[in-house]
Motif scaffolding. Structure first.
Motif, PDB file in Angstrom:
ATOM      1  N   ASN A  56       3.054   6.495   0.150  1.00 49.41           N
ATOM      2  CA  ASN A  56       3.948   5.535   0.792  1.00 49.41           C
ATOM      3  C   ASN A  56       3.245   4.781   1.920  1.00 49.41           C
ATOM      4  OD1 ASN A  56       6.116   6.133  -0.890  1.00 49.41           O
ATOM      5  ND2 ASN A  56       6.941   7.681   0.494  1.00 49.41           N
ATOM      6  N   LEU A  57       2.377   5.472   2.643  1.00 53.65           N
ATOM      7  CA  LEU A  57       1.612   4.816   3.703  1.00 53.65           C
ATOM      8  C   LEU A  57       0.701   3.736   3.129  1.00 53.65           C
ATOM      9  CD1 LEU A  57       0.721   7.905   5.877  1.00 53.65           C
ATOM     10  CD2 LEU A  57       2.113   5.955   6.603  1.00 53.65           C
ATOM     11  N   MET A  58       0.082   4.036   1.998  1.00 57.97           N
ATOM     12  CA  MET A  58      -0.784   3.042   1.363  1.00 57.97           C
ATOM     13  C   MET A  58       0.053   1.854   0.872  1.00 57.97           C
ATOM     14  SD  MET A  58      -3.628   5.408  -0.477  1.00 57.97           S
ATOM     15  CE  MET A  58      -4.746   4.060  -0.803  1.00 57.97           C
ATOM     16  N   HIS A  59       1.243   2.137   0.379  1.00 55.32           N
ATOM     17  CA  HIS A  59       2.137   1.055  -0.065  1.00 55.32           C
ATOM     18  C   HIS A  59       2.538   0.168   1.121  1.00 55.32           C
ATOM     19  CE1 HIS A  59       5.141  -1.072  -2.373  1.00 55.32           C
ATOM     20  NE2 HIS A  59       6.027  -0.776  -1.438  1.00 55.32           N
ATOM     21  N   ILE A  60       2.869   0.791   2.242  1.00 58.72           N
ATOM     22  CA  ILE A  60       3.209   0.038   3.462  1.00 58.72           C
ATOM     23  C   ILE A  60       2.048  -0.881   3.834  1.00 58.72           C
ATOM     24  CG2 ILE A  60       3.512   0.255   5.964  1.00 58.72           C
ATOM     25  CD1 ILE A  60       5.078   2.855   5.373  1.00 58.72           C
ATOM     26  N   ALA A  61       0.854  -0.332   3.815  1.00 54.40           N
ATOM     27  CA  ALA A  61      -0.323  -1.112   4.196  1.00 54.40           C
ATOM     28  C   ALA A  61      -0.529  -2.296   3.254  1.00 54.40           C
ATOM     29  CB  ALA A  61      -1.564  -0.232   4.212  1.00 54.40           C
ATOM     30  N   ILE A  62      -0.423  -2.051   1.961  1.00 53.41           N
ATOM     31  CA  ILE A  62      -0.635  -3.128   0.992  1.00 53.41           C
ATOM     32  C   ILE A  62       0.407  -4.224   1.182  1.00 53.41           C
ATOM     33  CG2 ILE A  62      -0.534  -3.690  -1.475  1.00 53.41           C
ATOM     34  CD1 ILE A  62      -1.897  -0.881  -1.910  1.00 53.41           C
ATOM     35  N   CYS A  63       1.657  -3.830   1.383  1.00 53.99           N
ATOM     36  CA  CYS A  63       2.710  -4.826   1.632  1.00 53.99           C
ATOM     37  C   CYS A  63       2.398  -5.630   2.886  1.00 53.99           C
ATOM     38  CB  CYS A  63       4.072  -4.160   1.768  1.00 53.99           C
ATOM     39  SG  CYS A  63       4.713  -3.453   0.241  1.00 53.99           S
ATOM     40  N   ARG A  64       2.010  -4.942   3.957  1.00 51.79           N
ATOM     41  CA  ARG A  64       1.706  -5.622   5.221  1.00 51.79           C
ATOM     42  C   ARG A  64       0.493  -6.531   5.069  1.00 51.79           C
ATOM     43  NH1 ARG A  64       0.284  -8.458   8.237  1.00 51.79           N
ATOM     44  NH2 ARG A  64       0.078  -8.349  10.507  1.00 51.79           N
ATOM     45  N   LEU A  65      -0.518  -6.067   4.368  1.00 54.43           N
ATOM     46  CA  LEU A  65      -1.735  -6.863   4.193  1.00 54.43           C
ATOM     47  C   LEU A  65      -1.492  -8.107   3.351  1.00 54.43           C
ATOM     48  CD1 LEU A  65      -4.227  -3.938   3.593  1.00 54.43           C
ATOM     49  CD2 LEU A  65      -4.239  -5.499   5.562  1.00 54.43           C
ATOM     50  N   LEU A  66      -0.619  -7.998   2.362  1.00 56.34           N
ATOM     51  CA  LEU A  66      -0.381  -9.136   1.457  1.00 56.34           C
ATOM     52  C   LEU A  66       0.808  -9.998   1.887  1.00 56.34           C
ATOM     53  CD1 LEU A  66      -1.170  -7.463  -1.973  1.00 56.34           C
ATOM     54  CD2 LEU A  66      -2.658  -8.864  -0.519  1.00 56.34           C
ATOM     55  N   GLU A  67       1.473  -9.600   2.954  1.00 53.64           N
ATOM     56  CA  GLU A  67       2.588 -10.398   3.477  1.00 53.64           C
ATOM     57  C   GLU A  67       2.152 -11.822   3.859  1.00 53.64           C
ATOM     58  OE1 GLU A  67       6.287  -9.669   6.559  1.00 53.64           O
ATOM     59  OE2 GLU A  67       4.331  -8.819   7.076  1.00 53.64           O
ATOM     60  N   PRO A  68       1.029 -12.005   4.558  1.00 47.98           N
ATOM     61  CA  PRO A  68       0.609 -13.369   4.909  1.00 47.98           C
ATOM     62  C   PRO A  68       0.283 -14.254   3.691  1.00 47.98           C
ATOM     63  CG  PRO A  68      -0.586 -11.761   6.240  1.00 47.98           C
ATOM     64  CD  PRO A  68       0.151 -10.996   5.174  1.00 47.98           C
ATOM     65  N   TYR A  69       0.045 -13.619   2.556  1.00 51.75           N
ATOM     66  CA  TYR A  69      -0.259 -14.362   1.333  1.00 51.75           C
ATOM     67  C   TYR A  69       1.014 -14.736   0.565  1.00 51.75           C
ATOM     68  CZ  TYR A  69      -5.071 -12.872   2.134  1.00 51.75           C
ATOM     69  OH  TYR A  69      -6.316 -12.663   2.691  1.00 51.75           O
ATOM     70  N   GLY A  70       2.167 -14.310   1.075  1.00 52.21           N
ATOM     71  CA  GLY A  70       3.441 -14.676   0.471  1.00 52.21           C
ATOM     72  C   GLY A  70       3.935 -13.759  -0.638  1.00 52.21           C
ATOM     73  N   PHE A  71       3.289 -12.608  -0.800  1.00 58.27           N
ATOM     74  CA  PHE A  71       3.698 -11.689  -1.870  1.00 58.27           C
ATOM     75  C   PHE A  71       4.813 -10.737  -1.443  1.00 58.27           C
ATOM     76  CE2 PHE A  71      -0.752 -12.717  -3.061  1.00 58.27           C
ATOM     77  CZ  PHE A  71      -0.463 -13.353  -4.255  1.00 58.27           C
ATOM     78  N   TYR A  72       4.838 -10.385  -0.167  1.00 55.27           N
ATOM     79  CA  TYR A  72       5.844  -9.466   0.356  1.00 55.27           C
ATOM     80  C   TYR A  72       6.439 -10.035   1.632  1.00 55.27           C
ATOM     81  CZ  TYR A  72       3.802  -6.017  -2.794  1.00 55.27           C
ATOM     82  OH  TYR A  72       3.344  -5.359  -3.908  1.00 55.27           O
ATOM     83  N   GLU A  73       7.625  -9.512   1.974  1.00 55.39           N
ATOM     84  CA  GLU A  73       8.285  -9.894   3.207  1.00 55.39           C
ATOM     85  C   GLU A  73       8.905  -8.639   3.808  1.00 55.39           C
ATOM     86  OE1 GLU A  73      11.107 -13.514   4.417  1.00 55.39           O
ATOM     87  OE2 GLU A  73      11.981 -12.233   2.876  1.00 55.39           O
ATOM     88  N   PHE A  74       8.698  -8.447   5.111  1.00 52.76           N
ATOM     89  CA  PHE A  74       9.295  -7.299   5.771  1.00 52.76           C
ATOM     90  C   PHE A  74      10.806  -7.385   5.635  1.00 52.76           C
ATOM     91  CE2 PHE A  74      11.362  -5.488   9.508  1.00 52.76           C
ATOM     92  CZ  PHE A  74      10.970  -4.162   9.370  1.00 52.76           C
ATOM     93  N   ASP A  75      11.439  -6.244   5.345  1.00 49.93           N
ATOM     94  CA  ASP A  75      12.882  -6.209   5.139  1.00 49.93           C
ATOM     95  C   ASP A  75      13.578  -5.453   6.268  1.00 49.93           C
ATOM     96  OD1 ASP A  75      15.286  -6.709   3.867  1.00 49.93           O
ATOM     97  OD2 ASP A  75      15.001  -5.208   2.302  1.00 49.93           O
ATOM     98  N   PHE A  76      13.233  -4.173   6.453  1.00 49.59           N
ATOM     99  CA  PHE A  76      13.897  -3.380   7.490  1.00 49.59           C
ATOM    100  C   PHE A  76      13.143  -2.078   7.730  1.00 49.59           C
ATOM    101  CE2 PHE A  76      15.469  -1.828   3.468  1.00 49.59           C
ATOM    102  CZ  PHE A  76      15.621  -0.452   3.640  1.00 49.59           C
ATOM    103  N   PHE A  77      13.488  -1.404   8.828  1.00 52.61           N
ATOM    104  CA  PHE A  77      13.025  -0.049   9.089  1.00 52.61           C
ATOM    105  C   PHE A  77      14.157   0.892   8.711  1.00 52.61           C
ATOM    106  CE2 PHE A  77      10.324  -2.334  12.154  1.00 52.61           C
ATOM    107  CZ  PHE A  77       9.091  -1.782  11.859  1.00 52.61           C
ATOM    108  N   ASP A  78      13.826   1.968   7.987  1.00 51.54           N
ATOM    109  CA  ASP A  78      14.863   2.931   7.637  1.00 51.54           C
ATOM    110  C   ASP A  78      15.134   3.857   8.829  1.00 51.54           C
ATOM    111  OD1 ASP A  78      12.923   4.992   7.585  1.00 51.54           O
ATOM    112  OD2 ASP A  78      12.768   4.968   5.407  1.00 51.54           O
ATOM    113  N   ALA A  79      16.049   4.800   8.651  1.00 52.90           N
ATOM    114  CA  ALA A  79      16.469   5.691   9.736  1.00 52.90           C
ATOM    115  C   ALA A  79      15.324   6.549  10.276  1.00 52.90           C
ATOM    116  CB  ALA A  79      17.612   6.591   9.253  1.00 52.90           C
TER     117      ALA A  79
END
Length: 118
Positions: A56-79
């Motif tokens: 899950n940590l690696m998934h978070i990183a990949i999402c964050r890294l590819l966010e500036p490229y328009g592939f992902y967008e931050f949604d929310f923090f869970d509990a």
């Protein structure tokens, strides 16, 4: 200096810095650096993670890294404080070498933003 040469030099400098800080000088590979970024993004650096949490940590990183490229967008923090992203655009089909270059470029940009390298 060509873009490829600059990326290569910045990548090597980054690997050297992170390897000296986190692995007693043994070169970290791409996956290890992605993992470190995931830990940084979660913000819980001084704890042990289970195997599924490490993925899950690696998934978070990949999402964050590819966010500036328009592939992902931050949604929310869970509990529990874990960030969640939503897919904005599907990643194109890339060859292994192309994936590696994209991730290295994204990682270099991530650390340029944080001023760890220049």
């Amino acid at each position: 200096m060509s873009r490829d040469t600059q990326l290569k030099e910045r990548w090597e400098k980054l690997v050297d810095i992170l390897s000296n800080q986190f692995s007693q000088g043994e070169d970290l590979d791409l996956d290890a650096i992605i993992y470190l970024i995931g830990v940084q993004e979660l913000g819980k650096v001084h704890r042990e993670f289970k195997k599924d949490e490490k993925l899950n940590l690696m998934h978070i990183a990949i999402c964050r890294l590819l966010e500036p490229y328009g592939f992902y967008e931050f949604d929310f923090f869970d509990a529990e404080g874990w960030p969640h992203y939503k897919v904005k655009e599907q990643l194109p089909a890339l060859k292994a070498g192309e994936q590696s270059v994209l991730m290295k470029e994204a990682i270099v940009n991530y650390f340029l933003e944080r001023k760890l390298i220049d």
